[in-house]
Design a protein around this motif. Structure first.
Motif, PDB file in Angstrom:
ATOM      1  N   GLU A   1      23.635  49.116   6.635  1.00  0.00           N
ATOM      2  CA  GLU A   1      23.405  47.703   6.333  1.00  0.00           C
ATOM      3  C   GLU A   1      22.821  46.927   7.514  1.00  0.00           C
ATOM      4  O   GLU A   1      22.130  45.920   7.326  1.00  0.00           O
ATOM      5  CB  GLU A   1      24.702  47.034   5.848  1.00  0.00           C
ATOM      6  N   HIS A   2      23.042  47.384   8.748  1.00  0.00           N
ATOM      7  CA  HIS A   2      22.486  46.663   9.896  1.00  0.00           C
ATOM      8  C   HIS A   2      21.047  47.074  10.208  1.00  0.00           C
ATOM      9  O   HIS A   2      20.365  46.397  10.977  1.00  0.00           O
ATOM     10  CB  HIS A   2      23.366  46.870  11.133  1.00  0.00           C
ATOM     11  N   LEU A   3      20.584  48.159   9.606  1.00  0.00           N
ATOM     12  CA  LEU A   3      19.195  48.592   9.779  1.00  0.00           C
ATOM     13  C   LEU A   3      18.293  48.050   8.685  1.00  0.00           C
ATOM     14  O   LEU A   3      17.116  47.750   8.933  1.00  0.00           O
ATOM     15  CB  LEU A   3      19.119  50.119   9.797  1.00  0.00           C
ATOM     16  N   ILE A   4      18.809  47.891   7.469  1.00  0.00           N
ATOM     17  CA  ILE A   4      17.986  47.543   6.320  1.00  0.00           C
ATOM     18  C   ILE A   4      17.266  46.197   6.483  1.00  0.00           C
ATOM     19  O   ILE A   4      16.143  46.046   5.984  1.00  0.00           O
ATOM     20  CB  ILE A   4      18.819  47.590   5.023  1.00  0.00           C
ATOM     21  N   PRO A   5      17.817  45.192   7.174  1.00  0.00           N
ATOM     22  CA  PRO A   5      17.002  43.987   7.384  1.00  0.00           C
ATOM     23  C   PRO A   5      15.653  44.272   8.026  1.00  0.00           C
ATOM     24  O   PRO A   5      14.669  43.565   7.750  1.00  0.00           O
ATOM     25  CB  PRO A   5      17.890  43.128   8.289  1.00  0.00           C
ATOM     26  N   LEU A   6      15.580  45.299   8.880  1.00  0.00           N
ATOM     27  CA  LEU A   6      14.304  45.673   9.482  1.00  0.00           C
ATOM     28  C   LEU A   6      13.256  45.975   8.421  1.00  0.00           C
ATOM     29  O   LEU A   6      12.068  45.681   8.608  1.00  0.00           O
ATOM     30  CB  LEU A   6      14.499  46.886  10.395  1.00  0.00           C
ATOM     31  N   MET A   7      13.669  46.548   7.298  1.00  0.00           N
ATOM     32  CA  MET A   7      12.705  46.901   6.254  1.00  0.00           C
ATOM     33  C   MET A   7      12.033  45.657   5.692  1.00  0.00           C
ATOM     34  O   MET A   7      10.841  45.668   5.367  1.00  0.00           O
ATOM     35  CB  MET A   7      13.401  47.688   5.142  1.00  0.00           C
ATOM     36  N   VAL A   8      12.789  44.567   5.565  1.00  0.00           N
ATOM     37  CA  VAL A   8      12.205  43.323   5.059  1.00  0.00           C
ATOM     38  C   VAL A   8      11.183  42.792   6.060  1.00  0.00           C
ATOM     39  O   VAL A   8      10.072  42.387   5.686  1.00  0.00           O
ATOM     40  CB  VAL A   8      13.299  42.284   4.784  1.00  0.00           C
ATOM     41  N   ALA A   9      11.536  42.783   7.336  1.00  0.00           N
ATOM     42  CA  ALA A   9      10.600  42.313   8.360  1.00  0.00           C
ATOM     43  C   ALA A   9       9.342  43.166   8.383  1.00  0.00           C
ATOM     44  O   ALA A   9       8.225  42.645   8.488  1.00  0.00           O
ATOM     45  CB  ALA A   9      11.273  42.309   9.726  1.00  0.00           C
ATOM     46  N   ALA A  10       9.496  44.483   8.284  1.00  0.00           N
ATOM     47  CA  ALA A  10       8.336  45.372   8.286  1.00  0.00           C
ATOM     48  C   ALA A  10       7.457  45.114   7.073  1.00  0.00           C
ATOM     49  O   ALA A  10       6.221  45.052   7.175  1.00  0.00           O
ATOM     50  CB  ALA A  10       8.788  46.826   8.323  1.00  0.00           C
ATOM     51  N   GLY A  11       8.079  44.955   5.900  1.00  0.00           N
ATOM     52  CA  GLY A  11       7.301  44.683   4.712  1.00  0.00           C
ATOM     53  C   GLY A  11       6.537  43.381   4.812  1.00  0.00           C
ATOM     54  O   GLY A  11       5.408  43.264   4.311  1.00  0.00           O
ATOM     55  N   ALA A  12       7.140  42.391   5.462  1.00  0.00           N
ATOM     56  CA  ALA A  12       6.494  41.093   5.621  1.00  0.00           C
ATOM     57  C   ALA A  12       5.471  41.082   6.743  1.00  0.00           C
ATOM     58  O   ALA A  12       4.768  40.092   6.933  1.00  0.00           O
ATOM     59  CB  ALA A  12       7.556  40.020   5.898  1.00  0.00           C
ATOM     60  N   GLY A  13       5.385  42.182   7.475  1.00  0.00           N
ATOM     61  CA  GLY A  13       4.621  42.190   8.719  1.00  0.00           C
ATOM     62  C   GLY A  13       3.154  42.466   8.607  1.00  0.00           C
ATOM     63  O   GLY A  13       2.468  42.536   9.626  1.00  0.00           O
ATOM     64  N   GLY A  14       2.632  42.650   7.395  1.00  0.00           N
ATOM     65  CA  GLY A  14       1.205  42.871   7.243  1.00  0.00           C
ATOM     66  C   GLY A  14       0.794  44.297   7.563  1.00  0.00           C
ATOM     67  O   GLY A  14       1.624  45.198   7.681  1.00  0.00           O
ATOM     68  N   GLN A  15      -0.510  44.487   7.714  1.00  0.00           N
ATOM     69  CA  GLN A  15      -1.063  45.827   7.857  1.00  0.00           C
ATOM     70  C   GLN A  15      -1.111  46.331   9.296  1.00  0.00           C
ATOM     71  O   GLN A  15      -1.235  47.525   9.534  1.00  0.00           O
ATOM     72  CB  GLN A  15      -2.481  45.868   7.264  1.00  0.00           C
ATOM     73  N   ALA A  16      -1.044  45.437  10.263  1.00  0.00           N
ATOM     74  CA  ALA A  16      -1.094  45.866  11.653  1.00  0.00           C
ATOM     75  C   ALA A  16       0.223  46.516  12.060  1.00  0.00           C
ATOM     76  O   ALA A  16       1.280  46.248  11.479  1.00  0.00           O
ATOM     77  CB  ALA A  16      -1.399  44.683  12.563  1.00  0.00           C
ATOM     78  N   ALA A  17       0.147  47.352  13.071  1.00  0.00           N
ATOM     79  CA  ALA A  17       1.354  47.993  13.591  1.00  0.00           C
ATOM     80  C   ALA A  17       2.283  46.949  14.201  1.00  0.00           C
ATOM     81  O   ALA A  17       1.833  45.953  14.782  1.00  0.00           O
ATOM     82  CB  ALA A  17       0.987  49.036  14.633  1.00  0.00           C
ATOM     83  N   GLY A  18       3.582  47.165  14.065  1.00  0.00           N
ATOM     84  CA  GLY A  18       4.550  46.326  14.742  1.00  0.00           C
ATOM     85  C   GLY A  18       4.655  46.720  16.205  1.00  0.00           C
ATOM     86  O   GLY A  18       3.986  47.658  16.671  1.00  0.00           O
ATOM     87  N   LYS A  19       5.496  46.012  16.944  1.00  0.00           N
ATOM     88  CA  LYS A  19       5.684  46.367  18.352  1.00  0.00           C
ATOM     89  C   LYS A  19       7.113  46.052  18.779  1.00  0.00           C
ATOM     90  O   LYS A  19       7.751  45.129  18.271  1.00  0.00           O
ATOM     91  CB  LYS A  19       4.698  45.621  19.245  1.00  0.00           C
ATOM     92  N   ARG A  20       7.602  46.867  19.682  1.00  0.00           N
ATOM     93  CA  ARG A  20       8.913  46.609  20.265  1.00  0.00           C
ATOM     94  C   ARG A  20       8.767  45.510  21.304  1.00  0.00           C
ATOM     95  O   ARG A  20       7.881  45.573  22.164  1.00  0.00           O
ATOM     96  CB  ARG A  20       9.483  47.870  20.910  1.00  0.00           C
ATOM     97  N   ILE A  21       9.639  44.509  21.238  1.00  0.00           N
ATOM     98  CA  ILE A  21       9.536  43.369  22.150  1.00  0.00           C
ATOM     99  C   ILE A  21      10.761  43.234  23.045  1.00  0.00           C
ATOM    100  O   ILE A  21      10.800  42.361  23.907  1.00  0.00           O
ATOM    101  CB  ILE A  21       9.302  42.065  21.369  1.00  0.00           C
ATOM    102  N   PHE A  22      11.739  44.099  22.847  1.00  0.00           N
ATOM    103  CA  PHE A  22      12.941  44.048  23.685  1.00  0.00           C
ATOM    104  C   PHE A  22      13.700  45.346  23.502  1.00  0.00           C
ATOM    105  O   PHE A  22      13.725  45.927  22.410  1.00  0.00           O
ATOM    106  CB  PHE A  22      13.843  42.881  23.264  1.00  0.00           C
TER     107      PHE A  22
END
Length: 272
Positions: free
Chosen positions: A235-256
């Motif tokens: 349950e603490h990982l699944i929110p990431l899936m929403v952010a990734a889905g909302a993130g468009g076609q470009a690659a994401g990046k680690r910021i911290f």
């Protein structure tokens, strides 16, 4: 809210720490355990293209049979932690809700053929108010919270994020609040640093892949090294899936990234 693509807000996955950890002298370890995460959260607002018009927050501490959005004008705080000092149950963060935005979110999800309903009594759980009291201490920005679907199906949550992505062009900052490592029994154990690091390396590579590959990898996150150790329950990982889905076609990046209590954790940003 008017559309302004030049000022598109990102989608973020933020670690929310352990309980009310940013408002204590210590928690589950040395006094400085969560200082790096706190400093990172304090930097979030200044990293944005402009002040968000609203926040849409998906917390790992709220699950419902279907996606549910808080349609409350003045949400209360939900102190859904136990065993902490008394002062941590007196924290305040009076950020206003936004029933109109909640209705919009529900409508978008329904148009995407995803079940969604309102809640007229849901407050801010600690996955919401604890990190955001650090990131947005003035509590002036309107906030809508959205539950996870209790199936915790990663593909379903990626689809929800994809549907909600247009809100970013309207000044809505999408925040997924969870933890990239969440095994409470694993902290401070000798085997944890290597296992958490291996999972984090895989997860970061997945997030930083082009969208089609990223979505496929995240959908099958359980194949990652030490996935079940990093997340005995996801349950603490699944929110990431929403952010990734909302993130468009470009690659994401680690910021911290940091290693509180020997467990590597990371935050991610999606600007696509």
């Amino acid at each position: 809210m008017s559309s302004n693509p030049k000022q598109r807000q990102p989608a973020l996955f933020l670690p929310h720490g352990g309980g009310p950890c940013f408002f204590m002298d210590w928690t589950w370890g040395p006094a400085d355990t969560w200082h790096a995460t706190q400093r990172f959260l304090e930097s979030v607002a200044s990293s944005l293209p402009e002040k968000p018009k609203a926040l849409l927050v998906i917390s790992g501490h709220w699950e419902e049979p279907v996606f549910t959005c808080s349609a409350v004008s003045k949400p209360d705080l939900i102190f859904d932690y136990s065993g902490f000092p008394q002062h941590t149950y007196q924290l305040t963060w009076p950020a206003p809700g936004n029933p109109a935005l909640a209705e919009r979110v529900i409508g978008i999800l329904r148009e995407a053929r995803l079940f969604a309903i309102p809640s007229f009594n849901r407050g801010y759980d600690h996955g919401v108010f604890v990190p955001l009291k650090v990131a947005f201490p003035q509590a002036q920005i309107h906030v809508v919270t959205m539950s996870l679907d209790q199936t915790l199906d990663p593909a379903l949550h990626i689809a929800a994020g994809r549907a909600l992505a247009p809100l970013r062009d309207e000044g809505v900052l999408i925040i997924a609040s969870g933890m990239s490592f969440h095994n409470l029994r694993g902290y401070l154990r000798p085997e944890t640093p290597e296992r958490a690091r291996a999972f984090d390396t895989w997860l970061t590579a997945a997030v930083e892949s082009p969208a089609p590959e990223r979505d496929a990898l995240l959908t099958n996150w359980q194949t990652a090294p030490f996935a079940a150790y990093a997340h005995p329950r996801e349950e603490h990982l699944i929110p990431l899936m929403v952010a990734a889905g909302a993130g468009g076609q470009a690659a994401g990046k680690r910021i911290f990234t940091d290693d509180p209590m020997g467990a590597k954790i990371s935050a991610y940003r999606f600007d696509g």
